[in-house]
Write an enzyme that holds these catalytic residues in place. Structure first.
Site, PDB file in Angstrom:
ATOM      1  N   ASP A  42      -2.227   8.310   8.015  1.00 15.49           N
ATOM      2  CA  ASP A  42      -3.263   7.589   8.908  1.00 15.49           C
ATOM      3  C   ASP A  42      -2.539   6.711   9.829  1.00 15.49           C
ATOM      4  O   ASP A  42      -1.224   6.960  10.030  1.00 15.49           O
ATOM      5  CB  ASP A  42      -4.106   6.620   7.818  1.00 15.49           C
ATOM      6  CG  ASP A  42      -3.438   5.639   7.039  1.00 15.49           C
ATOM      7  OD1 ASP A  42      -2.275   5.300   7.381  1.00 15.49           O
ATOM      8  OD2 ASP A  42      -4.003   5.250   6.294  1.00 15.49           O
TER       9      ASP A  42
ATOM     10  N   SER B 149       1.009  -1.253   0.202  1.00 17.91           N
ATOM     11  CA  SER B 149       0.069  -0.023   0.025  1.00 17.91           C
ATOM     12  C   SER B 149       0.755   1.343  -0.197  1.00 17.91           C
ATOM     13  O   SER B 149       0.260   2.327  -0.446  1.00 17.91           O
ATOM     14  CB  SER B 149      -0.977   0.160   1.161  1.00 17.91           C
ATOM     15  OG  SER B 149      -0.004  -0.232   2.273  1.00 17.91           O
TER      16      SER B 149
ATOM     17  N   HIS C  52       0.161   4.827   7.307  1.00 16.70           N
ATOM     18  CA  HIS C  52       0.785   5.088   5.855  1.00 16.70           C
ATOM     19  C   HIS C  52       1.251   6.948   6.067  1.00 16.70           C
ATOM     20  O   HIS C  52       0.628   7.502   6.780  1.00 16.70           O
ATOM     21  CB  HIS C  52      -0.062   5.399   4.830  1.00 16.70           C
ATOM     22  CG  HIS C  52      -0.766   3.943   4.507  1.00 16.70           C
ATOM     23  ND1 HIS C  52      -2.033   3.637   5.019  1.00 16.70           N
ATOM     24  CD2 HIS C  52      -0.093   2.875   4.016  1.00 16.70           C
ATOM     25  CE1 HIS C  52      -2.358   2.151   4.749  1.00 16.70           C
ATOM     26  NE2 HIS C  52      -1.202   1.928   4.192  1.00 16.70           N
TER      27      HIS C  52
END
Ligand SMILES: *[C@@H]1O[C@H](CO)[C@@H](O)[C@H](O)[C@H]1NC(C)=O
Ligand SMILES: *[C@@H]1O[C@H](CO)[C@@H](O)[C@H](O)[C@H]1NC(C)=O
Ligand SMILES: *[C@@H]1O[C@H](CO)[C@@H](O)[C@H](O)[C@H]1NC(C)=O
Ligand SMILES: *[C@@H]1O[C@H](CO)[C@@H](O)[C@H](O)[C@H]1NC(C)=O
Ligand SMILES: *[C@@H]1O[C@H](CO)[C@@H](O)[C@H](O)[C@H]1NC(C)=O
Ligand SMILES: *[C@@H]1O[C@H](CO)[C@@H](O)[C@H](O)[C@H]1NC(C)=O
Length: 370
Positions: free
Chosen positions: A334, A41, A337
Protein backbone atom coordinates in the site's frame (compact mmCIF):
# COMPACT_ATOMS: atom_id res chain seq x y z
CA UNK A 1 31.98 -21.78 11.99
CA UNK A 2 28.66 -22.77 10.43
CA UNK A 3 30.42 -24.89 7.80
CA UNK A 4 32.63 -26.55 10.42
CA UNK A 5 29.59 -27.42 12.48
CA UNK A 6 27.67 -29.10 9.68
CA UNK A 7 30.79 -31.05 8.71
CA UNK A 8 31.06 -32.45 12.22
CA UNK A 9 27.33 -33.22 12.26
CA UNK A 10 27.43 -34.89 8.85
CA UNK A 11 30.46 -37.09 9.44
CA UNK A 12 29.84 -38.08 13.06
CA UNK A 13 27.28 -40.64 11.82
CA UNK A 14 26.70 -43.38 14.38
CA UNK A 15 29.19 -41.90 16.82
CA UNK A 16 26.47 -40.97 19.25
CA UNK A 17 28.84 -39.21 21.62
CA UNK A 18 30.25 -37.11 18.82
CA UNK A 19 26.76 -36.33 17.67
CA UNK A 20 25.80 -35.12 21.12
CA UNK A 21 28.96 -33.03 21.30
CA UNK A 22 28.33 -31.57 17.88
CA UNK A 23 24.76 -30.78 18.91
CA UNK A 24 26.14 -28.84 21.82
CA UNK A 25 28.55 -26.86 19.70
CA UNK A 26 26.24 -26.64 16.67
CA UNK A 27 23.46 -25.19 18.74
CA UNK A 28 22.76 -22.73 15.95
CA UNK A 29 19.09 -22.87 14.99
CA UNK A 30 17.96 -24.39 18.26
CA UNK A 31 19.75 -21.91 20.45
CA UNK A 32 16.98 -19.30 20.26
CA UNK A 33 14.02 -20.44 22.37
CA UNK A 34 11.81 -17.40 21.73
CA UNK A 35 11.33 -14.33 19.59
CA UNK A 36 9.88 -11.15 21.09
CA UNK A 37 8.79 -8.48 18.66
CA UNK A 38 8.45 -4.77 19.43
CA UNK A 39 7.49 -2.16 16.88
CA UNK A 40 4.97 -0.66 14.49
CA UNK A 41 2.76 -1.69 11.58
CA UNK A 42 5.66 -3.20 9.63
CA UNK A 43 5.64 -6.11 12.09
CA UNK A 44 2.17 -5.91 13.75
CA UNK A 45 0.50 -9.34 13.56
CA UNK A 46 -2.86 -8.27 14.98
CA UNK A 47 -2.42 -6.44 18.29
CA UNK A 48 -4.34 -3.42 17.04
CA UNK A 49 -7.40 -5.56 16.38
CA UNK A 50 -7.78 -5.67 20.17
CA UNK A 51 -7.68 -1.88 20.62
CA UNK A 52 -11.35 -0.92 20.75
CA UNK A 53 -10.80 2.70 19.71
CA UNK A 54 -8.15 2.20 17.07
CA UNK A 55 -8.85 2.86 13.41
CA UNK A 56 -5.33 1.68 12.51
CA UNK A 57 -6.38 -1.90 11.87
CA UNK A 58 -5.76 -4.09 8.84
CA UNK A 59 -9.16 -5.76 8.98
CA UNK A 60 -10.57 -5.02 5.54
CA UNK A 61 -9.85 -6.54 2.15
CA UNK A 62 -7.47 -6.64 0.44
CA UNK A 63 -5.10 -7.00 3.39
CA UNK A 64 -4.17 -10.64 3.91
CA UNK A 65 -5.03 -11.57 0.31
CA UNK A 66 -1.99 -13.85 0.02
CA UNK A 67 -1.91 -14.97 3.66
CA UNK A 68 -2.54 -18.73 4.14
CA UNK A 69 -6.11 -17.92 5.33
CA UNK A 70 -6.59 -15.42 2.44
CA UNK A 71 -8.27 -13.12 4.98
CA UNK A 72 -7.43 -9.81 6.64
CA UNK A 73 -5.74 -10.66 9.93
CA UNK A 74 -4.20 -7.49 11.30
CA UNK A 75 -1.03 -7.62 9.20
CA UNK A 76 -0.46 -4.46 7.16
CA UNK A 77 0.51 -6.31 3.99
CA UNK A 78 -0.80 -8.84 1.48
CA UNK A 79 0.71 -11.91 3.19
CA UNK A 80 3.29 -12.60 5.85
CA UNK A 81 5.53 -9.90 7.28
CA UNK A 82 9.11 -9.67 8.57
CA UNK A 83 8.15 -10.97 12.03
CA UNK A 84 6.67 -14.14 10.48
CA UNK A 85 9.72 -14.72 8.29
CA UNK A 86 12.14 -14.14 11.11
CA UNK A 87 10.32 -16.69 13.28
CA UNK A 88 10.25 -19.15 10.38
CA UNK A 89 14.02 -18.87 9.91
CA UNK A 90 14.56 -19.44 13.62
CA UNK A 91 12.32 -22.52 13.53
CA UNK A 92 9.78 -20.88 15.85
CA UNK A 93 6.05 -20.32 15.47
CA UNK A 94 5.19 -16.76 14.52
CA UNK A 95 4.90 -14.90 17.84
CA UNK A 96 1.19 -14.36 18.55
CA UNK A 97 -0.17 -10.91 19.39
CA UNK A 98 0.14 -10.23 23.12
CA UNK A 99 -3.36 -8.77 23.32
CA UNK A 100 -4.84 -11.89 21.72
CA UNK A 101 -3.20 -14.06 24.37
CA UNK A 102 -4.27 -12.05 27.37
CA UNK A 103 -7.78 -11.30 26.12
CA UNK A 104 -8.73 -14.98 25.79
CA UNK A 105 -9.50 -16.42 29.23
CA UNK A 106 -9.02 -20.05 28.21
CA UNK A 107 -5.62 -19.25 26.74
CA UNK A 108 -4.60 -17.04 29.63
CA UNK A 109 -4.31 -20.05 31.94
CA UNK A 110 -2.03 -21.89 29.57
CA UNK A 111 1.50 -21.76 30.94
CA UNK A 112 3.20 -22.57 27.62
CA UNK A 113 1.71 -19.51 25.94
CA UNK A 114 4.66 -17.18 26.14
CA UNK A 115 7.40 -19.78 25.83
CA UNK A 116 8.28 -19.33 22.16
CA UNK A 117 7.74 -15.60 22.07
CA UNK A 118 5.15 -12.87 21.83
CA UNK A 119 4.55 -9.89 19.58
CA UNK A 120 3.91 -6.51 21.16
CA UNK A 121 4.08 -4.62 17.85
CA UNK A 122 1.29 -2.18 17.12
CA UNK A 123 0.47 -0.25 13.96
CA UNK A 124 1.07 3.46 14.42
CA UNK A 125 3.43 3.01 17.38
CA UNK A 126 6.53 5.14 17.74
CA UNK A 127 9.41 5.45 20.15
CA UNK A 128 7.65 8.53 21.55
CA UNK A 129 4.03 8.67 22.59
CA UNK A 130 2.72 10.53 19.54
CA UNK A 131 -0.82 11.48 18.60
CA UNK A 132 -1.78 7.90 17.83
CA UNK A 133 -0.96 6.87 21.36
CA UNK A 134 -2.81 9.81 22.91
CA UNK A 135 -6.00 8.69 21.23
CA UNK A 136 -5.37 5.01 22.05
CA UNK A 137 -4.81 4.17 18.41
CA UNK A 138 -1.72 2.16 19.16
CA UNK A 139 0.47 0.77 21.94
CA UNK A 140 3.46 3.04 22.62
CA UNK A 141 6.90 1.47 22.90
CA UNK A 142 7.15 2.00 26.64
CA UNK A 143 3.89 0.06 27.10
CA UNK A 144 5.15 -2.67 24.78
CA UNK A 145 8.18 -2.97 27.05
CA UNK A 146 5.85 -2.90 30.08
CA UNK A 147 3.91 -5.82 28.61
CA UNK A 148 7.17 -7.75 28.22
CA UNK A 149 7.83 -7.19 31.93
CA UNK A 150 4.47 -8.90 32.64
CA UNK A 151 5.47 -11.77 30.37
CA UNK A 152 8.80 -12.01 32.18
CA UNK A 153 6.96 -12.31 35.51
CA UNK A 154 4.89 -15.07 34.00
CA UNK A 155 7.93 -16.94 32.72
CA UNK A 156 9.52 -16.62 36.15
CA UNK A 157 6.42 -18.13 37.77
CA UNK A 158 6.56 -21.09 35.46
CA UNK A 159 10.29 -21.69 35.01
CA UNK A 160 11.74 -20.27 38.20
CA UNK A 161 14.05 -17.30 38.26
CA UNK A 162 17.27 -18.84 36.87
CA UNK A 163 15.30 -20.73 34.21
CA UNK A 164 13.48 -17.64 33.01
CA UNK A 165 16.68 -15.64 33.06
CA UNK A 166 18.49 -18.09 30.77
CA UNK A 167 15.46 -18.46 28.53
CA UNK A 168 15.16 -14.70 28.01
CA UNK A 169 18.91 -14.18 27.60
CA UNK A 170 18.95 -16.66 24.70
CA UNK A 171 15.87 -15.15 23.07
CA UNK A 172 15.92 -12.56 20.31
CA UNK A 173 14.24 -9.17 20.58
CA UNK A 174 13.31 -7.72 17.21
CA UNK A 175 12.79 -3.94 17.00
CA UNK A 176 11.14 -2.30 14.01
CA UNK A 177 10.26 1.23 15.06
CA UNK A 178 10.91 4.91 14.29
CA UNK A 179 8.91 5.47 11.10
CA UNK A 180 5.98 7.00 12.94
CA UNK A 181 8.15 9.34 15.02
CA UNK A 182 9.57 10.85 11.83
CA UNK A 183 6.08 10.97 10.34
CA UNK A 184 4.89 12.96 13.38
CA UNK A 185 7.90 15.27 12.99
CA UNK A 186 7.16 15.88 9.33
CA UNK A 187 3.56 16.82 10.17
CA UNK A 188 4.25 19.06 13.15
CA UNK A 189 5.56 22.59 12.75
CA UNK A 190 5.70 22.78 16.57
CA UNK A 191 8.12 19.85 16.76
CA UNK A 192 10.16 21.33 13.91
CA UNK A 193 10.37 24.68 15.73
CA UNK A 194 11.32 22.99 18.97
CA UNK A 195 13.99 20.63 17.61
CA UNK A 196 16.32 20.49 14.63
CA UNK A 197 16.15 17.15 12.80
CA UNK A 198 19.44 16.18 14.45
CA UNK A 199 18.15 16.99 17.94
CA UNK A 200 14.95 15.10 17.26
CA UNK A 201 16.64 11.89 16.05
CA UNK A 202 19.09 12.07 18.97
CA UNK A 203 16.12 12.18 21.33
CA UNK A 204 14.61 9.18 19.54
CA UNK A 205 17.81 7.18 19.98
CA UNK A 206 18.19 8.17 23.62
CA UNK A 207 14.57 7.33 24.40
CA UNK A 208 15.03 3.92 22.75
CA UNK A 209 18.17 3.45 24.83
CA UNK A 210 16.15 3.87 28.05
CA UNK A 211 13.78 1.13 26.92
CA UNK A 212 16.67 -1.17 26.00
CA UNK A 213 18.18 -0.69 29.45
CA UNK A 214 14.86 -1.59 31.01
CA UNK A 215 14.67 -4.76 28.91
CA UNK A 216 18.26 -5.54 29.84
CA UNK A 217 17.33 -5.32 33.53
CA UNK A 218 14.78 -8.05 32.70
CA UNK A 219 17.46 -10.32 31.19
CA UNK A 220 17.21 -9.37 27.47
CA UNK A 221 20.63 -9.77 25.85
CA UNK A 222 20.22 -10.24 22.08
CA UNK A 223 18.64 -7.65 19.85
CA UNK A 224 17.87 -7.22 16.18
CA UNK A 225 17.27 -3.66 14.93
CA UNK A 226 15.85 -2.70 11.58
CA UNK A 227 17.27 0.64 10.48
CA UNK A 228 14.82 3.04 8.85
CA UNK A 229 14.27 2.60 5.11
CA UNK A 230 14.28 5.61 2.74
CA UNK A 231 10.85 6.72 3.98
CA UNK A 232 10.83 9.53 1.41
CA UNK A 233 10.54 6.88 -1.34
CA UNK A 234 7.23 5.36 -0.21
CA UNK A 235 4.38 5.97 -2.69
CA UNK A 236 2.73 8.27 -0.12
CA UNK A 237 5.84 10.50 0.18
CA UNK A 238 6.54 10.51 -3.54
CA UNK A 239 3.13 12.15 -3.81
CA UNK A 240 4.50 14.98 -1.65
CA UNK A 241 7.06 15.70 -4.41
CA UNK A 242 5.66 17.23 -7.60
CA UNK A 243 8.22 15.37 -9.74
CA UNK A 244 7.26 12.01 -8.19
CA UNK A 245 10.82 11.59 -6.94
CA UNK A 246 11.68 10.63 -3.38
CA UNK A 247 11.28 13.29 -0.69
CA UNK A 248 14.88 14.13 0.11
CA UNK A 249 14.18 15.77 3.47
CA UNK A 250 12.48 12.59 4.74
CA UNK A 251 15.29 10.41 3.47
CA UNK A 252 17.92 12.56 5.12
CA UNK A 253 16.10 12.29 8.47
CA UNK A 254 16.01 8.51 8.12
CA UNK A 255 19.77 8.44 7.45
CA UNK A 256 20.36 10.76 10.38
CA UNK A 257 18.31 8.54 12.70
CA UNK A 258 20.13 5.41 11.56
CA UNK A 259 23.46 7.03 12.39
CA UNK A 260 22.17 8.11 15.80
CA UNK A 261 20.86 4.57 16.40
CA UNK A 262 24.20 2.97 15.49
CA UNK A 263 26.13 5.38 17.71
CA UNK A 264 23.71 4.72 20.58
CA UNK A 265 24.05 0.94 20.18
CA UNK A 266 27.80 1.19 20.11
CA UNK A 267 27.70 3.20 23.35
CA UNK A 268 25.21 0.84 24.99
CA UNK A 269 27.36 -2.16 24.10
CA UNK A 270 30.36 -0.69 25.91
CA UNK A 271 28.18 0.39 28.84
CA UNK A 272 26.46 -2.98 29.37
CA UNK A 273 29.10 -5.30 27.89
CA UNK A 274 26.93 -8.42 27.86
CA UNK A 275 24.56 -7.50 25.01
CA UNK A 276 24.82 -8.48 21.34
CA UNK A 277 22.96 -7.08 18.40
CA UNK A 278 22.47 -7.20 14.69
CA UNK A 279 21.56 -4.04 12.79
CA UNK A 280 19.85 -4.47 9.43
CA UNK A 281 20.54 -1.69 6.92
CA UNK A 282 17.07 -1.40 5.39
CA UNK A 283 18.00 1.98 3.96
CA UNK A 284 20.52 0.60 1.53
CA UNK A 285 18.57 -2.59 0.86
CA UNK A 286 15.57 -0.58 -0.35
CA UNK A 287 17.83 1.78 -2.35
CA UNK A 288 19.26 -1.31 -4.01
CA UNK A 289 15.73 -2.53 -4.87
CA UNK A 290 14.96 0.85 -6.44
CA UNK A 291 18.19 1.02 -8.43
CA UNK A 292 18.28 -2.62 -9.49
CA UNK A 293 14.67 -3.90 -9.34
CA UNK A 294 14.98 -6.83 -11.76
CA UNK A 295 17.72 -8.44 -9.65
CA UNK A 296 15.05 -8.93 -6.98
CA UNK A 297 12.12 -9.81 -9.24
CA UNK A 298 10.52 -6.36 -9.01
CA UNK A 299 8.99 -4.51 -11.95
CA UNK A 300 7.31 -1.75 -9.91
CA UNK A 301 9.18 0.04 -7.14
CA UNK A 302 7.34 3.37 -7.08
CA UNK A 303 3.59 2.73 -7.08
CA UNK A 304 1.66 0.79 -4.45
CA UNK A 305 -0.06 -2.44 -5.41
CA UNK A 306 -3.32 -1.64 -3.60
CA UNK A 307 -4.98 1.80 -3.58
CA UNK A 308 -6.34 4.41 -5.96
CA UNK A 309 -5.08 7.59 -7.60
CA UNK A 310 -1.56 8.65 -8.46
CA UNK A 311 0.90 5.83 -7.58
CA UNK A 312 -2.19 4.12 -6.06
CA UNK A 313 -1.36 6.20 -3.01
CA UNK A 314 -4.16 8.79 -2.88
CA UNK A 315 -6.97 6.54 -1.65
CA UNK A 316 -5.81 3.87 0.85
CA UNK A 317 -6.06 0.14 0.24
CA UNK A 318 -9.78 -0.43 0.88
CA UNK A 319 -12.44 -2.69 -0.61
CA UNK A 320 -13.23 0.06 -3.14
CA UNK A 321 -9.58 0.18 -4.31
CA UNK A 322 -7.78 -1.72 -7.03
CA UNK A 323 -4.92 -4.10 -6.46
CA UNK A 324 -2.22 -5.36 -8.80
CA UNK A 325 -2.59 -8.89 -10.20
CA UNK A 326 1.01 -9.86 -9.32
CA UNK A 327 2.02 -8.90 -5.79
CA UNK A 328 5.40 -10.59 -6.16
CA UNK A 329 6.71 -7.92 -8.53
CA UNK A 330 5.77 -4.87 -6.38
CA UNK A 331 8.01 -3.38 -3.70
CA UNK A 332 5.06 -1.68 -1.97
CA UNK A 333 1.75 -3.23 -1.01
CA UNK A 334 0.00 0.00 0.00
CA UNK A 335 1.09 3.62 0.15
CA UNK A 336 3.51 3.02 3.04
CA UNK A 337 3.88 -0.74 3.64
CA UNK A 338 6.00 -3.33 1.78
CA UNK A 339 4.65 -6.47 0.10
CA UNK A 340 5.22 -9.95 1.47
CA UNK A 341 7.85 -10.39 -1.28
CA UNK A 342 9.78 -7.40 0.09
CA UNK A 343 9.50 -8.64 3.70
CA UNK A 344 10.89 -12.00 2.65
CA UNK A 345 14.02 -10.47 1.11
CA UNK A 346 14.55 -8.22 4.16
CA UNK A 347 14.79 -11.28 6.39
CA UNK A 348 16.96 -13.25 3.93
CA UNK A 349 19.39 -10.34 4.02
CA UNK A 350 19.20 -10.16 7.82
CA UNK A 351 20.21 -13.79 8.20
CA UNK A 352 22.87 -14.08 5.58
CA UNK A 353 25.21 -11.60 7.20
CA UNK A 354 25.62 -9.65 4.00
CA UNK A 355 27.11 -6.17 3.73
CA UNK A 356 23.68 -5.05 4.95
CA UNK A 357 24.11 -6.27 8.53
CA UNK A 358 26.28 -4.79 11.24
CA UNK A 359 28.26 -6.01 13.13
CA UNK A 360 26.83 -9.48 12.37
CA UNK A 361 23.91 -11.24 10.73
CA UNK A 362 21.08 -12.87 12.67
CA UNK A 363 22.48 -16.41 12.19
CA UNK A 364 25.61 -15.34 13.96
CA UNK A 365 23.70 -13.43 16.64
CA UNK A 366 21.58 -16.51 17.32
CA UNK A 367 24.75 -18.52 17.98
CA UNK A 368 26.29 -16.05 20.45
CA UNK A 369 26.58 -17.70 23.88
CA UNK A 370 24.77 -15.89 26.67
C1 LIG B 1 -9.61 -18.71 22.83
O1 LIG B 1 -8.63 -19.74 22.85
C2 LIG B 1 -9.13 -21.03 22.57
C3 LIG B 1 -8.00 -22.03 22.77
O2 LIG B 1 -6.86 -21.70 22.03
C4 LIG B 1 -9.71 -21.03 21.16
O3 LIG B 1 -10.26 -22.29 20.87
C5 LIG B 1 -10.79 -19.94 21.05
O4 LIG B 1 -11.25 -19.86 19.71
C6 LIG B 1 -10.25 -18.60 21.47
N1 LIG B 1 -11.32 -17.62 21.54
C7 LIG B 1 -11.28 -16.45 20.91
C8 LIG B 1 -12.45 -15.55 21.11
O5 LIG B 1 -10.33 -16.10 20.23
C1 LIG C 1 -8.47 -19.76 34.45
O1 LIG C 1 -8.00 -19.63 35.79
C2 LIG C 1 -8.87 -18.90 36.62
C3 LIG C 1 -8.19 -18.71 37.98
O2 LIG C 1 -7.22 -19.67 38.21
C4 LIG C 1 -10.21 -19.67 36.75
O3 LIG C 1 -11.09 -18.94 37.56
C5 LIG C 1 -10.80 -19.82 35.37
O4 LIG C 1 -11.98 -20.60 35.41
C6 LIG C 1 -9.81 -20.50 34.42
N1 LIG C 1 -10.35 -20.46 33.07
C7 LIG C 1 -10.34 -21.51 32.28
C8 LIG C 1 -10.98 -21.32 30.96
O5 LIG C 1 -9.83 -22.57 32.59
C1 LIG D 1 -1.23 -24.26 25.38
O1 LIG D 1 -0.61 -23.52 24.32
C2 LIG D 1 0.27 -24.31 23.53
C3 LIG D 1 0.99 -23.35 22.58
O2 LIG D 1 0.09 -22.52 21.94
C4 LIG D 1 -0.55 -25.38 22.84
O3 LIG D 1 0.30 -26.18 22.06
C5 LIG D 1 -1.25 -26.26 23.89
O4 LIG D 1 -2.09 -27.18 23.25
C6 LIG D 1 -2.08 -25.40 24.84
N1 LIG D 1 -2.58 -26.21 25.94
C7 LIG D 1 -3.82 -26.15 26.35
C8 LIG D 1 -4.16 -27.01 27.51
O5 LIG D 1 -4.66 -25.42 25.82
C1 LIG E 1 0.63 -15.76 33.85
O1 LIG E 1 0.21 -17.06 34.18
C2 LIG E 1 -0.74 -17.16 35.19
C3 LIG E 1 -1.02 -18.61 35.45
O2 LIG E 1 0.15 -19.22 35.90
C4 LIG E 1 -1.98 -16.39 34.80
O3 LIG E 1 -2.90 -16.42 35.88
C5 LIG E 1 -1.64 -14.96 34.45
O4 LIG E 1 -2.77 -14.30 33.94
C6 LIG E 1 -0.53 -14.91 33.42
N1 LIG E 1 -0.07 -13.56 33.20
C7 LIG E 1 -0.26 -12.90 32.05
C8 LIG E 1 0.32 -11.54 31.96
O5 LIG E 1 -0.87 -13.37 31.14
C1 LIG F 1 11.81 15.59 -5.75
O1 LIG F 1 12.44 14.61 -6.54
C2 LIG F 1 13.59 15.06 -7.27
C3 LIG F 1 14.08 13.88 -8.11
O2 LIG F 1 13.09 13.50 -9.02
C4 LIG F 1 14.64 15.54 -6.33
O3 LIG F 1 15.73 16.04 -7.05
C5 LIG F 1 14.06 16.64 -5.43
O4 LIG F 1 15.01 17.02 -4.47
C6 LIG F 1 12.81 16.13 -4.73
N1 LIG F 1 12.18 17.23 -4.00
C7 LIG F 1 11.99 17.20 -2.71
C8 LIG F 1 11.27 18.37 -2.13
O5 LIG F 1 12.38 16.30 -1.98
C1 LIG G 1 20.54 -16.54 1.88
O1 LIG G 1 21.05 -17.84 2.03
C2 LIG G 1 20.11 -18.85 1.72
C3 LIG G 1 20.73 -20.21 2.04
O2 LIG G 1 22.12 -20.13 2.20
C4 LIG G 1 19.73 -18.72 0.25
O3 LIG G 1 18.76 -19.70 -0.07
C5 LIG G 1 19.12 -17.34 0.01
O4 LIG G 1 18.83 -17.15 -1.36
C6 LIG G 1 20.07 -16.25 0.47
N1 LIG G 1 19.38 -14.99 0.39
C7 LIG G 1 19.97 -13.85 -0.02
C8 LIG G 1 19.09 -12.65 -0.03
O5 LIG G 1 21.12 -13.77 -0.34
Amino acid sequence: MKMGCSWVCATSGFWVVLLVLSRLSCSEGQVVPALFVLGDSIVDVGNNNYLALSVAKAVLPYYGLDFPTKKPNGRFTNGKNSADFMAEKLGLPSPPPYLALISNSSERNNSSLFLTGVSFASGGAGIFDGNDEKFEQSIPLKDQVGAFVAVHDNLTQHMGSPGAQQHVAKSLFLFVIGNNDLFDYSKSSDLQKQYTPQQYVDRMASSLKDQLKRLHSYDARKFVFAGLPPIGCTPARRNWNETGGCREDQNSWARMYNEALLAMLNGLKSELNDISYSYLDLYNIVQEFIQNPSAYGFTEVKAACCGLGNLRAVVPCLPISEYCPNRRDHLFWDSVHPTEATHRIFIDKAFNGSQYTYPMGVHQLAAVET
